[in-house]
Design a protein around this motif. Sequence first.
Motif, short mmCIF file in Angstrom:
data_model
loop_
_atom_site.label_atom_id
_atom_site.label_comp_id
_atom_site.label_asym_id
_atom_site.label_seq_id
_atom_site.Cartn_x
_atom_site.Cartn_y
_atom_site.Cartn_z
N LEU A 140 56.51 49.42 68.16
CA LEU A 140 55.87 49.79 69.43
C LEU A 140 54.44 50.29 69.23
O LEU A 140 53.54 49.95 70.01
N ALA A 141 54.20 51.10 68.21
CA ALA A 141 52.92 51.82 68.10
C ALA A 141 51.85 51.08 67.33
O ALA A 141 50.67 51.14 67.71
N VAL A 142 52.23 50.39 66.27
CA VAL A 142 51.21 49.81 65.39
C VAL A 142 50.40 48.71 66.08
O VAL A 142 49.16 48.77 66.09
N PRO A 143 51.02 47.68 66.68
CA PRO A 143 50.18 46.66 67.34
C PRO A 143 49.33 47.22 68.47
O PRO A 143 48.14 46.88 68.59
N LEU A 144 49.91 48.10 69.28
CA LEU A 144 49.16 48.67 70.40
C LEU A 144 48.02 49.55 69.90
O LEU A 144 46.90 49.51 70.43
N GLY A 145 48.29 50.38 68.89
CA GLY A 145 47.25 51.26 68.37
C GLY A 145 46.11 50.50 67.73
O GLY A 145 44.93 50.82 67.95
N VAL A 146 46.42 49.49 66.93
CA VAL A 146 45.37 48.70 66.29
C VAL A 146 44.55 47.94 67.33
O VAL A 146 43.32 47.89 67.26
N ALA A 147 45.23 47.34 68.31
CA ALA A 147 44.51 46.60 69.35
C ALA A 147 43.60 47.52 70.16
O ALA A 147 42.44 47.17 70.46
#
Length: 305
Positions: free
Chosen positions: A99-106
């Motif tokens: 949940l967090a890694v793709p959203l945070g990086v984007a």
Amino acid sequence: MSLYTPAASGADARRAVLSTSGRSKEQTPQSVLFIVLLWLSLLIGFVTLAVLLVDTFADGLTRLDGRLFTGYPSSRAEEAGARPAILGSLWVVGTTAVLAVPLGVAAAVHLEEFADRKRWWNRLVEINISNLSAVPAIIYGMLALGALALIGVQQKNIVIGGAIALAMLILPVIIISTREAVRAVPRELRDGSLAIGATPLQTTWRITLPAALPGIATGTILGLSRALGEAAPLLLLGGLVFLRFDPNGMLSQFTTMPIQIFSWTAQPQAEFHTLAAGASMLLMALVLLMNGAAIYIRNRYQKRW
């Protein structure tokens, strides 16, 4: 012929006086006292930590056995284990990463590479991200509880609910660390890519992100290691402390290692305290392993521009 000049000797004398006065200012009683107090405070912190680690190791060494990994919670300490808590931690932290890694990086890439800093809403988002990194963890548990209630979820103590709370907790950390890693990539690499005809999106995908990947991975692992040790938001969601089955999906009920340790330390029997110490050692080993992996990735793959 003499090379001596009065002007040169006067300049040398002034430099000597300034150097001597600088050294005297650095060695004032106030500065010496500050340095002594600084080292004393560091020594107290390290000694306290070392005593706690040695005490935990001495208490929990006898319970670092196979029963800790394969047993289920029990009313008898000699038969109890942390298998559901270990699997629950893996499920929750794994779902949190999804949940967090793709959203945070984007979000970090957008704010750093494409967002217009002159727009007031972009500045507002940046300020809020910086502030959210200091919000207490239990607030994120309350937000996740409200979100689940808003969409009509009756059973709150499920893996996806805990993952939502922990994802919100580490999202500011991932965004800030990713922005720092992207910002560290030299501007010349972007300009060179754009000069040969690549679009800004292609430049970001093929040049900037690969160059910033070690820093992104380091920040992500450190954020996930923080999520692994959190208990407050999960307790607010109703994380179970006595689970007799293995979590098997995102809609399954769960417990985690911090919650299980909290439950065992609340028991009056000394055997449960020993069991909690053994589980604490296992949790510390996992956190240190993740932090060590982050340090290795940073030192091994990070480039010096």
